[in-house]
Scaffold this motif. Sequence first.
Motif, PDB file in Angstrom:
ATOM      1  N   LEU A 129       0.843  -1.189   0.000  1.00  0.00           N
ATOM      2  CA  LEU A 129       0.000   0.000   0.000  1.00  0.00           C
ATOM      3  C   LEU A 129       0.884   1.247   0.000  1.00  0.00           C
ATOM      4  O   LEU A 129       2.045   1.199   0.434  1.00  0.00           O
ATOM      5  CB  LEU A 129      -0.903   0.021   1.242  1.00  0.00           C
ATOM      6  CG  LEU A 129      -2.051  -0.992   1.299  1.00  0.00           C
ATOM      7  CD1 LEU A 129      -2.844  -0.800   2.589  1.00  0.00           C
ATOM      8  CD2 LEU A 129      -2.973  -0.858   0.101  1.00  0.00           C
ATOM      9  N   GLY A 140       0.555  -4.207   3.171  1.00  0.00           N
ATOM     10  CA  GLY A 140      -0.045  -4.452   1.864  1.00  0.00           C
ATOM     11  C   GLY A 140      -0.761  -5.782   1.880  1.00  0.00           C
ATOM     12  O   GLY A 140      -1.339  -6.173   2.903  1.00  0.00           O
ATOM     13  N   VAL A 262      -8.374   0.505  -4.281  1.00  0.00           N
ATOM     14  CA  VAL A 262      -7.756   1.053  -3.071  1.00  0.00           C
ATOM     15  C   VAL A 262      -7.768   2.568  -3.116  1.00  0.00           C
ATOM     16  O   VAL A 262      -8.124   3.242  -2.136  1.00  0.00           O
ATOM     17  CB  VAL A 262      -6.318   0.524  -2.906  1.00  0.00           C
ATOM     18  CG1 VAL A 262      -5.588   1.287  -1.799  1.00  0.00           C
ATOM     19  CG2 VAL A 262      -6.332  -0.968  -2.587  1.00  0.00           C
TER      20      VAL A 262
END
Length: 294
Positions: A129, A140, A262
């Motif tokens: 991430l 992540g 995301v």
Amino acid sequence: MLVLAAAQAPAQSPAPAKARSMQEILDASKASDWRTLDPDNTLYLDLAAGRVVIELAPDFAPEHVANLRTLAREGYWNGLSINRSQDNFVVQWGDAAEDEKARKPLGTAKTKLPAEFTSTSKNLSFHALPDRDGWAPQVGFAEGFPAGRDPANGATWIAHCYGAVGAGRDVAADSSNGTELYVVTGQSPRQLDRNMSMVGRVVQGMELLSVLPRGTGPLGFYEKPEQRMPIQAIRLASQVPAGERTRLEVLRTDTRLFDELVEARRNRRDDFYKRPAGHIDLCNVPLPVRVPKG
């Protein structure tokens, strides 16, 4: 002169494309953006109220998962119960007998397992991430599981997000055998990361666990036998006839489409939000599940 001025005027930039909502992103997904659960890595926890589907994580806790498969195949949990529901924390099941001699035999399952708090497997692909995390140097997704990672030594671990499944233990790190499992049903207790052997996550049926009455005993354990929730069966999906399985696909977490999803949640751009956050917590990233088409 008018013609000349028009010719010299700079061309207008096209209007920026409107960011897609999460639903629009999912609607535009392709079959390759989804993956089917492996029946040998899927547990069905069947209760009177319905079925909880758990995806196992052998890449993170291989010995625990192997033991869970044995326990499930031999029907260890059938007829046992959910014995704990602690508010804003976890639900836990297993053998409620306090006397070790009264506990259900483990069959051919192992009675002792090593602590599997982190994985250094070279086979784990990590999809990071963009934002910082207070609990790990990097966060992540690895093999579809929300995870923390230490790039310095390659250690990776499943984070204690809502729905995460771990193996309960005593004080000793290697005191788990996989018979006592818990599911996070409250705000993510990330302080437990790298302190527990994490074996998977719930992909469907969390509502059946999160609504259980809270236990009134210490740590949320039920004080009376009649308060416990009976377990009809816990089986591997591969043990269940194909026609009786719960057909599910989960969104892959290693694709551009997932990155867009995301970002759609990281910076909400619909009319309701007046100020995008510019940040997302690992445990707030949605992990969509769907029934396969056709």
